[in-house]
Design a protein around this motif. Sequence first.
Motif, mmCIF file in Angstrom:
data_model
loop_
_atom_site.group_PDB
_atom_site.id
_atom_site.type_symbol
_atom_site.label_atom_id
_atom_site.label_comp_id
_atom_site.label_asym_id
_atom_site.label_seq_id
_atom_site.Cartn_x
_atom_site.Cartn_y
_atom_site.Cartn_z
ATOM 1 N N ALA A 156 -0.788 -14.891 5.314
ATOM 2 C CA ALA A 156 -0.500 -13.773 6.124
ATOM 3 C C ALA A 156 0.558 -13.882 7.240
ATOM 4 N N THR A 157 0.848 -14.955 7.432
ATOM 5 C CA THR A 157 1.877 -15.096 8.531
ATOM 6 C C THR A 157 3.408 -15.212 7.787
ATOM 7 N N TYR A 158 3.422 -15.947 6.714
ATOM 8 C CA TYR A 158 4.697 -16.413 6.048
ATOM 9 C C TYR A 158 4.951 -15.753 4.740
ATOM 10 N N GLU A 159 3.932 -15.055 4.132
ATOM 11 C CA GLU A 159 4.159 -14.460 2.995
ATOM 12 C C GLU A 159 4.611 -12.983 3.034
ATOM 13 N N ILE A 160 4.333 -12.227 4.032
ATOM 14 C CA ILE A 160 4.557 -11.068 4.268
ATOM 15 C C ILE A 160 4.776 -10.661 5.766
ATOM 16 N N ALA A 161 5.877 -9.828 5.998
ATOM 17 C CA ALA A 161 6.261 -9.541 7.452
ATOM 18 C C ALA A 161 5.163 -8.903 8.093
ATOM 19 N N ASN A 162 4.724 -7.698 7.502
ATOM 20 C CA ASN A 162 3.878 -7.039 8.366
ATOM 21 C C ASN A 162 2.689 -6.320 7.244
ATOM 22 N N TYR A 163 1.543 -7.109 7.370
ATOM 23 C CA TYR A 163 0.595 -7.080 6.252
ATOM 24 C C TYR A 163 -0.005 -5.500 6.554
ATOM 25 N N ILE A 164 -0.044 -4.881 7.701
ATOM 26 C CA ILE A 164 -0.762 -3.613 7.807
ATOM 27 C C ILE A 164 -0.070 -2.522 7.129
ATOM 28 N N GLN A 165 1.364 -2.602 7.498
ATOM 29 C CA GLN A 165 2.221 -1.599 6.952
ATOM 30 C C GLN A 165 2.389 -1.973 5.385
ATOM 31 N N ALA A 166 2.058 -3.119 4.831
ATOM 32 C CA ALA A 166 2.197 -3.330 3.307
ATOM 33 C C ALA A 166 0.874 -2.808 2.717
ATOM 34 N N ILE A 167 -0.021 -2.942 3.381
ATOM 35 C CA ILE A 167 -1.341 -2.387 2.882
ATOM 36 C C ILE A 167 -1.320 -0.913 2.896
ATOM 37 N N SER A 220 -6.028 -7.357 -5.713
ATOM 38 C CA SER A 220 -5.434 -8.111 -6.418
ATOM 39 C C SER A 220 -3.976 -8.130 -5.924
ATOM 40 N N ALA A 221 -3.463 -7.124 -5.295
ATOM 41 C CA ALA A 221 -2.205 -7.013 -4.741
ATOM 42 C C ALA A 221 -2.031 -7.948 -3.467
ATOM 43 N N THR A 222 -3.209 -7.881 -2.617
ATOM 44 C CA THR A 222 -3.046 -8.425 -1.326
ATOM 45 C C THR A 222 -3.415 -9.928 -1.193
ATOM 46 N N GLY A 223 -4.286 -10.374 -2.711
ATOM 47 C CA GLY A 223 -4.563 -11.754 -2.533
ATOM 48 C C GLY A 223 -3.734 -12.944 -2.476
ATOM 49 N N LYS A 224 -2.452 -12.587 -2.636
ATOM 50 C CA LYS A 224 -1.299 -13.769 -2.521
ATOM 51 C C LYS A 224 -0.885 -13.638 -0.992
#
Length: 368
Positions: free
Chosen positions: A100-111, A148-152
């Motif tokens: 959650a820290t290094y795979e995506i910059a802002n997971y809230i916005q991505a979701i 399925s998209a946020t699992g990684k």
Amino acid sequence: MSAALIVLILIAVLAIVVVSMTVKIVPQARSGIVERFGKYRTTLSAGLNIVVPFIDKVRYVIDLREQVVSFPPQPVITEDNLVVSIDTVIYFQVTDPVAATYEIANYIQAIEQLTMTTLRNITGGMTLEHALTSRDQINSGLRGELDSATGKWGIRVNRVELKGIDPPPSIIDAMEQQMRAERNKRAAILTAEGERQSAILTAEGDKQSAILTAEGQRQAQILTAQADRQAQILRAQGEAQAIQTVFQAIHDGNPDQKLLSYQYLQMLPKIAEGDNATTWIIPAELTKALGTLGGTVGKIPVDGGGSKTRIDFDAPIEDDGAADTSATNEAVQEALDAAKAAENPATSAADVPSQEEPPPPPPGAPQG
């Protein structure tokens, strides 16, 4: 202030700084990401942790609890080219703090962006009516795609809910008119069905009433005919007995010529009592006619042997129709039962005789 005191103060301050940089306390249900010279080194769990001061640094503290994020309404075009506004609520939880820290910059916005695009894909294949009645299907489809998209990214989407689907105001008015028309249609159908049932029941009641009325008239005519028959029989018997009685009295009295002439004279005024007898002519030969009549009557044997049948004046008059009394009473009872059944036709429809097979007439009734 002496130099030794200043040195002691500096050493104490340095010790406090070193201890604060070495000892790290991570709250419950959180994880700390430690970097050494900008590179990931380890993950701190909840509680008291020791790191190397001035080398290791706690870069991020990730919340591991389930989080709720509500996204603003998004315009979505349905299959029938109608724009609706849909707002969603996402329930998710971080399962891998490192990802959650290094795979995506802002997971809230991505979701949020992923939710908007997935929602448009799912709703774009549905009509407005289908979308309004298929919230569970949209929720399950969204959850599967997001999970399925946020699992990684180290995130698990637990639940997706649609807060509201708002069609345009014109579509809402059209839908309300359609619903009112549908309700009016159902009301008209129910009213027509009720009138149909009422007409059927009324016709059935009229039919039963007509059948019972005809049956009652038939029974009444039968009883009237039987009563007339009994009356005629009794009158004929009475007249026969009266004639026999007069005939016997005449022969028992042995009338002579004078009595017959006297009876003839008594009958003459009765002949003149008619309404049309305005003129009464007495012939001159009346005395001669009486004499001739008396002579003729005188030739009749006075004692002709009497009556052939002797009448007992004290004997009661026999009633030949007594045998039919029981049949008449049965017919009366059947008429009363039919009247009672007419008052409550719902008890048994089988009690009413059908028109094709009428009940047999009571004994002694005229056939045909």
